[in-house]
Design an enzyme around this catalytic site. Structure first.
Site: not given
Ligand SMILES: O=C(O)C1=C[C@@H](OP(=O)(O)O)[C@@H](O)[C@H](O)C1
Ligand SMILES: C=C(OP(=O)(O)O)C(=O)O
Length: 433
Positions: A21-22, A167, A194, A312, A339, A343, A385
């Site tokens: 996804k990222s 981040s 992160s 995550d 988030k 969580r 999640r």
């Molecule tokens: O940059 C990204 O793709 C993500 C960063 C993370 O969030 P944070 O940077 O807010 O912790 C993660 O929790 C999220 O699922 C995806």
């Molecule tokens: C927090 C998540 O994603 P986002 O921050 O993009 O909603 C996730 O996928 O757990």
């Protein structure tokens, strides 16, 4: 709210991990800022990433997709969008798009999302954009979406941004910042959470021809004016999702193989492999083939895990703790409270229903496993999640109910079917009397 009934299950077999996804977010957004056509293959097309695709299209990128191949013709500046930008449930989308909205030539861009997203903190990027000459506000005046961003370009200069919440603010400013009128120096105030996701951003930018100089501690960046070059990008597998599947193997797997794993591009959640090893889970890794094979251990080892880089993994390590012979302490995840849901609090409340003893603190949890797990009726609070983690944990009980199945559309639409194909006993929950 769709609920499922989960009975004691043994899973076995082989499953191909869904795409990241990222990295899908990053490739679509950066390609939308590259003139000429880019081709993104193996993209994840789920609710979150489709929100990024629609948002970039709304800003003027020409995007079409056939299956998981996405063709993107980008641009360096954008016209004011015809309508509000809807980031749905996706924090990554709204953070990146807020920064990109500064590049809209004129007018104002409004960015919103679903009920969950409209509660998530955005003030750090609003403050950073203000320092860079972009007027950006929360329409509610409390730092949460909907947001309104004034167009006219990003002036540039120096900005100091809080790194302790997300981040994604840093990723958004990196991605859009190369098109500022002048160079940006971005300094992170406090800790940067992160971090591996910023590495993922830098790696994707580099793939599209842009290198950003930064301090080795990742707390300062020189974002020079540059141009992205259209190119081909093949999205790697998603280790955040793979971690859940591997946890299922560690908890109830006879022999479970996860394929399609790509260790080449930085993904912090690949640390799940080391965590499973530390907890004594039988595991075999073949990085060249991109395969990991796990099987359940009668009991796992407890331990202390700081997940500041990999928030995550909190739901994943929390359910692994349910099978640990000594307590599991998780720290460094205060940012997991902002988030899709809080969580930390929701995992504490729901795992207690299995009979676990949980001590909750500001930035984490201490989990002592119950013996055996009690049947439970769990809520996932529309958090994908949490739903997936609670479903996997429920496979260790005689029968449990988990509410919120529709949430998986966000990141892993095929989750339930994949688990059933591996042998999980999942069926629709009888209507609540
Ligand atoms: O940059 C990204 O793709 C993500 C960063 C993370 O969030 P944070 O940077 O807010 O912790 C993660 O929790 C999220 O699922 C995806
Ligand atoms: C927090 C998540 O994603 P986002 O921050 O993009 O909603 C996730 O996928 O757990």
């Amino acid at each position: 709210m769709v609920s499922i009934l989960v009975r004691k299950s043994k899973i076995a077999g082989s499953v191909r991990c869904p795409s990241s996804k990222s990295y899908s977010h990053r490739a679509i957004a950066i390609a939308s800022l590259a003139e000429r056509q880019s081709t993104i293959t193996n993209a994840l097309l789920a609710r979150d990433t489709l929100a990024t695709l629609a948002s970039c299209r709304a800003l003027g990128a020409e995007i079409k997709h056939e299956g998981t191949t996405v063709q993107v013709k980008g641009r360096h500046t954008f016209e004011p969008p015809e309508n509000v930008i809807n980031a749905e449930n996706s924090g990554t989308t709204i953070r990146i798009m807020t920064a990109m909205s500064g590049l809209v030539r004129t007018g104002y861009t409004v960015l919103t999302g679903d009920e969950s997203l409209r509660k998530r903190p955005m003030q750090p990027i609003l403050d950073a954009l203000a320092q860079l000459g972009v007027e950006a506000h929360s329409t509610k005046g409390n730092g949460t979406p909907p947001l309104i961003v004034k167009g006219g370009g990003i002036r540039g200069g120096t900005t100091v941004i809080d790194g302790s919440i997300s981040s994604q603010f840093i990723s958004g400013l990196l991605i859009a910042g190369i098109y500022a009128d002048s160079e940006i120096v971005m300094r992170i105030k406090g800790n940067l959470v992160s971090k591996p996701y910023v590495s993922a951003t830098l790696a994707t930018m580099k793939h599209f021809g842009v290198t950003v100089d930064h301090r080795s501690d990742m707390l300062e960046y020189q974002i020079k004016n540059a141009r992205y070059c259209a190119t081909k990008f093949d999205v790697p597998s998603d280790f955040s999702t793979a971690a859940l599947i591997l946890a299922a193997g560690a908890l109830v797997g006879e022999k479970l193989e996860v394929k399609g794993l790509n260790f080449a591009l930085p993904q912090g959640d690949s640390q799940i492999v080391d965590i499973l090893k530390q907890m004594g889970c039988p595991i075999k890794i073949d990085k060249s083939k991109g395969e990991v094979v796990v099987q359940k251990a009668e009991e796992l080892e407890g331990g202390d895990f700081n997940l500041n880089d990999t928030p995550d993994l909190l739901p994943v390590v929390s359910i692994l703790a349910l099978k640990a012979k000594t307590p599991v302490t998780i720290t460094g995840v205060a940012h997991a409270r902002v988030k899709e849901t809080d969580r930390v609090a929701n995992i504490a409340s729901e795992l207690t229903k299995f009979g676990a003893r949980i001590k909750e603190f500001q930035d984490g949890l201490k989990i002592t496993a119950p013996k055996p797990l009690k049947n439970a009726s769990l809520k996932a609070y529309n958090d994908h999640r949490l739903f997936m983690a609670f479903t996997i944990a429920s496979m260790m009980t005689e029968k449990s109910v988990v509410a919120g199945a529709e949430s998986v559309d966000v990141s892993y639409p095929a989750f339930i079917q994949d688990m059933k194909d591996l042998g999980a006993k999942i069926s629709p929950a009888p209507d609540r009397e």
